[in-house]
Design an enzyme around this catalytic site. Sequence first.
Site, PDB file in Angstrom:
ATOM      1  N   CYS A 158      28.039  -1.702  22.650  1.00  0.00           N
ATOM      2  CA  CYS A 158      26.823  -2.084  23.082  1.00  0.00           C
ATOM      3  C   CYS A 158      26.284  -3.446  22.923  1.00  0.00           C
ATOM      4  O   CYS A 158      26.469  -3.818  21.681  1.00  0.00           O
ATOM      5  CB  CYS A 158      25.576  -1.111  22.601  1.00  0.00           C
ATOM      6  N   GLU A 207     -11.149 -11.960 -11.563  1.00  0.00           N
ATOM      7  CA  GLU A 207     -10.503 -13.076 -11.110  1.00  0.00           C
ATOM      8  C   GLU A 207      -9.828 -12.393  -9.662  1.00  0.00           C
ATOM      9  O   GLU A 207      -9.505 -11.354  -9.692  1.00  0.00           O
ATOM     10  CB  GLU A 207      -9.625 -13.350 -12.021  1.00  0.00           C
ATOM     11  N   LYS A 231      -6.730 -11.563  -7.541  1.00  0.00           N
ATOM     12  CA  LYS A 231      -5.114 -11.127  -7.850  1.00  0.00           C
ATOM     13  C   LYS A 231      -4.440 -12.041  -6.922  1.00  0.00           C
ATOM     14  O   LYS A 231      -4.471 -11.678  -5.735  1.00  0.00           O
ATOM     15  CB  LYS A 231      -5.167  -9.718  -7.833  1.00  0.00           C
ATOM     16  N   GLU A 243       1.043 -17.685 -11.764  1.00  0.00           N
ATOM     17  CA  GLU A 243       1.805 -17.234 -10.508  1.00  0.00           C
ATOM     18  C   GLU A 243       2.062 -18.451  -9.519  1.00  0.00           C
ATOM     19  O   GLU A 243       1.295 -19.481  -9.507  1.00  0.00           O
ATOM     20  CB  GLU A 243       0.470 -16.342  -9.611  1.00  0.00           C
ATOM     21  N   LYS A 251      -7.266  -3.127  -6.048  1.00  0.00           N
ATOM     22  CA  LYS A 251      -6.488  -3.513  -4.843  1.00  0.00           C
ATOM     23  C   LYS A 251      -7.229  -3.334  -3.428  1.00  0.00           C
ATOM     24  O   LYS A 251      -8.030  -2.425  -3.456  1.00  0.00           O
ATOM     25  CB  LYS A 251      -5.231  -2.669  -4.570  1.00  0.00           C
ATOM     26  N   CYS A 307      22.237   5.066  20.201  1.00  0.00           N
ATOM     27  CA  CYS A 307      23.126   4.607  21.413  1.00  0.00           C
ATOM     28  C   CYS A 307      24.734   5.004  20.712  1.00  0.00           C
ATOM     29  O   CYS A 307      25.099   4.245  19.709  1.00  0.00           O
ATOM     30  CB  CYS A 307      23.080   3.363  21.754  1.00  0.00           C
ATOM     31  N   CYS A 309      22.384  -0.737  27.109  1.00  0.00           N
ATOM     32  CA  CYS A 309      23.799  -0.692  27.943  1.00  0.00           C
ATOM     33  C   CYS A 309      23.934   0.535  28.491  1.00  0.00           C
ATOM     34  O   CYS A 309      24.968   0.630  29.398  1.00  0.00           O
ATOM     35  CB  CYS A 309      24.999  -0.591  26.612  1.00  0.00           C
ATOM     36  N   LEU A 359       0.392  -4.822 -14.190  1.00  0.00           N
ATOM     37  CA  LEU A 359      -1.119  -4.029 -14.194  1.00  0.00           C
ATOM     38  C   LEU A 359      -1.254  -2.852 -13.835  1.00  0.00           C
ATOM     39  O   LEU A 359      -0.490  -2.620 -12.834  1.00  0.00           O
ATOM     40  CB  LEU A 359      -1.945  -5.183 -13.720  1.00  0.00           C
ATOM     41  N   CYS A 361      20.810   4.685  26.663  1.00  0.00           N
ATOM     42  CA  CYS A 361      20.464   3.560  25.980  1.00  0.00           C
ATOM     43  C   CYS A 361      19.939   2.400  26.910  1.00  0.00           C
ATOM     44  O   CYS A 361      20.497   1.992  27.969  1.00  0.00           O
ATOM     45  CB  CYS A 361      21.826   2.660  25.225  1.00  0.00           C
ATOM     46  N   ARG A 365       9.165 -13.396 -14.511  1.00  0.00           N
ATOM     47  CA  ARG A 365       8.980 -11.991 -15.565  1.00  0.00           C
ATOM     48  C   ARG A 365      10.259 -11.286 -15.795  1.00  0.00           C
ATOM     49  O   ARG A 365      10.169 -10.539 -16.770  1.00  0.00           O
ATOM     50  CB  ARG A 365       7.936 -11.094 -14.930  1.00  0.00           C
ATOM     51  N   TYR A 380      -3.333 -18.327 -15.153  1.00  0.00           N
ATOM     52  CA  TYR A 380      -4.590 -17.570 -15.725  1.00  0.00           C
ATOM     53  C   TYR A 380      -4.506 -16.626 -16.781  1.00  0.00           C
ATOM     54  O   TYR A 380      -5.329 -15.961 -17.330  1.00  0.00           O
ATOM     55  CB  TYR A 380      -4.736 -16.427 -14.701  1.00  0.00           C
ATOM     56  N   ASP A 399      -1.222 -13.210  -4.893  1.00  0.00           N
ATOM     57  CA  ASP A 399      -0.138 -12.594  -4.255  1.00  0.00           C
ATOM     58  C   ASP A 399       0.874 -13.488  -4.246  1.00  0.00           C
ATOM     59  O   ASP A 399       1.260 -13.969  -3.272  1.00  0.00           O
ATOM     60  CB  ASP A 399      -0.338 -12.156  -2.758  1.00  0.00           C
ATOM     61  N   PHE A 409       0.938  -1.157   0.072  1.00  0.00           N
ATOM     62  CA  PHE A 409      -0.130  -0.104   0.097  1.00  0.00           C
ATOM     63  C   PHE A 409       0.952   1.238  -0.034  1.00  0.00           C
ATOM     64  O   PHE A 409       0.796   2.037  -0.785  1.00  0.00           O
ATOM     65  CB  PHE A 409      -0.957   0.018   1.172  1.00  0.00           C
ATOM     66  N   GLU A 410       2.052   1.426   1.051  1.00  0.00           N
ATOM     67  CA  GLU A 410       2.813   2.458   1.133  1.00  0.00           C
ATOM     68  C   GLU A 410       3.433   2.588  -0.382  1.00  0.00           C
ATOM     69  O   GLU A 410       3.501   3.665  -0.944  1.00  0.00           O
ATOM     70  CB  GLU A 410       3.833   2.182   2.067  1.00  0.00           C
TER      71      GLU A 410
HETATM   72  S1  IVH Z   1      -3.379 -10.728 -15.725  1.00  0.00           S
HETATM   73  C1  IVH Z   1      -1.166  -8.610 -19.163  1.00  0.00           C
HETATM   74  N1  IVH Z   1      -4.327 -11.979 -13.730  1.00  0.00           N
HETATM   75  O1  IVH Z   1      -0.274  -9.280 -10.882  1.00  0.00           O
HETATM   76  C2  IVH Z   1      -1.243  -8.582 -17.625  1.00  0.00           C
HETATM   77  N2  IVH Z   1      -2.056 -11.238 -13.461  1.00  0.00           N
HETATM   78  O2  IVH Z   1       0.435  -6.651 -10.583  1.00  0.00           O
HETATM   79  C3  IVH Z   1      -1.466  -9.962 -17.295  1.00  0.00           C
HETATM   80  N3  IVH Z   1      -1.440 -11.420 -11.135  1.00  0.00           N
HETATM   81  O3  IVH Z   1       2.157  -9.122 -13.486  1.00  0.00           O
HETATM   82  C4  IVH Z   1      -1.810 -10.143 -15.923  1.00  0.00           C
HETATM   83  N4  IVH Z   1      -3.183 -12.697 -10.430  1.00  0.00           N
HETATM   84  O4  IVH Z   1       1.924 -11.475 -11.993  1.00  0.00           O
HETATM   85  C5  IVH Z   1      -3.295 -11.177 -14.229  1.00  0.00           C
HETATM   86  N5  IVH Z   1      -5.761 -13.110 -12.189  1.00  0.00           N
HETATM   87  C6  IVH Z   1      -4.575 -12.517 -12.541  1.00  0.00           C
HETATM   88  C7  IVH Z   1      -3.386 -12.151 -11.672  1.00  0.00           C
HETATM   89  C8  IVH Z   1      -2.390 -11.519 -12.057  1.00  0.00           C
HETATM   90  C9  IVH Z   1      -1.937 -12.140 -10.086  1.00  0.00           C
HETATM   91  C10 IVH Z   1      -0.251 -10.596 -11.183  1.00  0.00           C
HETATM   92  C11 IVH Z   1       0.803 -10.740 -12.581  1.00  0.00           C
HETATM   93  C12 IVH Z   1       0.842  -9.309 -12.786  1.00  0.00           C
HETATM   94  C13 IVH Z   1       0.696  -8.745 -11.381  1.00  0.00           C
HETATM   95  C14 IVH Z   1       0.318  -7.081 -11.688  1.00  0.00           C
END
Ligand code: IVH
Length: 735
Positions: A440, A114, A116, A173, A313, A435, A414, A84, A411, A137, A225, A118, A35-36
């Site tokens: 220490c 779909e 996403k 993934e 997100k 410190c 120490c 993306l 500190c 990638r 995917y 992680d 997020f940051e």
């Molecule tokens: S499609 C042409 N579908 O998220 C772009 N990506 O932040 C193809 N990712 O590079 C991406 N789940 O590594 C797609 N259901 C999903 C995904 C997904 C995770 C990843 C992917 C992408 C990254 C982008």
Amino acid sequence: MTPAQAQQRIADLRVQLARADELYYKRAKPEISDFEYDEAKRELADLEGKFPQFASADSPTQRVGDDRVQGFQEVAHRQKMLSLDNTYNEAELRAFHARLAKLLGTDDLGYTVEPKIDGLAVSLTYEDGQFVRAVTRGKGDRGDDVTANVRTIHSLPRQLHGAAPRLVEIRGEIYLTAAEFERINAERAAAGEELYANPRNLAAGTIKQLDSAEVARRKLEIVLYGLGYCEPAVVESQTGLQKKLSAWGLPVVEKSWTVHGIDAAWAAVGELDRLRHGFAYGTDGAVVKLDNVDQQREAGATDKAPRWAIAYKFKPETARTRLHAITIQVGKTGILSPVAELEPVLLAGSTISRATLHNEDEIRRKDIRIGDLVEIEKAGEVIPAVLQSFPAERPKGAKEYDLFAAVGGKCPVCGSKIARIEVAAEDATGVAWKCQNYDCEAQRAGRLGFFCSRRALAIDGVGGVVAAKLVELGHVQDPPDLYDVPHGTLATLNLGTAEEPRVFGEKNATKIVAAREAARALPLEKWLYALSVPEVGETTAHELGRRHRSFAELVDSPLLRAVLQKAERVAQREWEAPASRKNPAKSDEDKARRKELCARLEAEIAALEAGPLAGVPADIGPVVAASTQEFFVSVPGRRLLKKLHHLGIDPQGTVATAGVFTGKTLVLTGTLPTLKREEAEQKIMAAGGKVSGSVSKKTSYVLAGEEAGSKLDKAKELGVPVIAEAEFLRLLAGG
Ligand code: IVH
């Protein structure tokens, strides 16, 4: 914001993002939450939009990350792997739809929604249905070949079921389940090894392991995917693709939605958010894709991301709880970091009782006081963060937190004096308390743990707990003392308490002894990094390590002297410049004298740059030079060198020696069959040669691989000899 302020902020954000990218993609050890990261990236994109004069093609906003590491062969993707674009709220998602509707001339668009996943992106190549290759990638156009590691994934078929295209790249993934993540971390904790922050990092760290047997011990999983290059084409829609992938026997996403229009897509995103915690993999968002492949093609893509798909997100999970106390941790550099001690609360599947507070400035900024109700966030990191406090519900009399007063100006480990210092991004940003005592116990333990960490000497087995114990019991003062700790002492080390002993054990002790012996042979750059010389990070250590033969040479380095000489002259030239605002010229005579002086300084600077500083990167600047010189004449620095000497440890720098390429300049282009670019460069430099980025009449050879581009044409035009890898290796071997 003035343009100058914008320029500064843009530069800061780029540095911050570059560092975050390096930690995330290459080291699998991020320090900031996604997020940051995304926030910083947005701010940067925003500023670059408002101040286009500071936009740049190599800004992090303009490229995808780079996950490539040394040791793997690089392979080109037949079709680029894109990233993306992200959205964070409904309005942004609707804007995505509006853009597509305009572009395609219809509002009636079909989408898939779909999860996403992680994990880390990978591209699998199947030829005539047979699995042949898996590539990360990388930087989008080419990545690391991780086929051997991917072969350890049991759920991945070697042969696609049914009819398969002649050649297809399938994208997906790689991930680890939460259960497997916990199993591995528990094992690592028992062996005193560093823990991984989250399943994603562990999966990324695993896939970049060079030892496939080790990879096989961790149960990686995969989900597919998407399609890259495909010959002949097989599907007309994303929904069709999912069916196809499934029919081929590949693991696919647990659930996806095929919908019409953005309202339905938004509803599906909400449903996914409710269901996703039951999935086998971690999810950090939804991916919304145009379903129809023709429409996808029509929408096209930018350099970085498709226009036909977008990520939404989800916000990281948060919880509210009471802050009971603030304790202080002392790190390897002596910086005092405040930690929130919380009423235990369940968050994102685990019970949280501690959270980071970063530094005192942040406690002030967020107005956090002991006794407050606080909101905490867990965004994948080991230690969750405190987001905010709720002053309205504050207990009466809760005072502003004052770190100095809380520790009584000393500190907490120490008892030495602490001082206020400015800190750079490495430990925290802004101002911190430090410190001042190098000896220490907390600093000693921190340095020992760092010395043994994977990026340093990789003495696996000495994690934070073991390091702290060795220091606490007086076995280790400086990291090299680890060499003097007998096997028996290590084996019987009690990591628990007297009542509940937890003995380190024979096996772990043997592992450490073997690893510390192996580390003797590591090059100067690793040792330099491992010794925690102030200001010397990994890149700097690398640059210094290939310009000095030994610690002895580094201690009395002509190069570092030249860096400081140049800095002095640059400062003097600024001060003496006839047009200097801070120091205006007093008379025409003064002006003339200063003009002459500046010309002389200019010539001296040029001579340094052409001489000892030729080819020296900006990483080795005056701050690094001064810090390194000071460290090795300081008491602790000299003590370290003496200990290394007694141990017979004299690490060698990777300095170029005279060789077949002495006096020669080589240019690399294209992908080489076995060598990575970095490896080829190292070989050239080790053989005395120079590597250049562009071809000219002075180029001695162009080393060309597959898909070589304009550099090859240029070489032919200028008559520069072109060699292939085989020829290159022959030359190196003296043939
Ligand atoms: S499609 C042409 N579908 O998220 C772009 N990506 O932040 C193809 N990712 O590079 C991406 N789940 O590594 C797609 N259901 C999903 C995904 C997904 C995770 C990843 C992917 C992408 C990254 C982008």
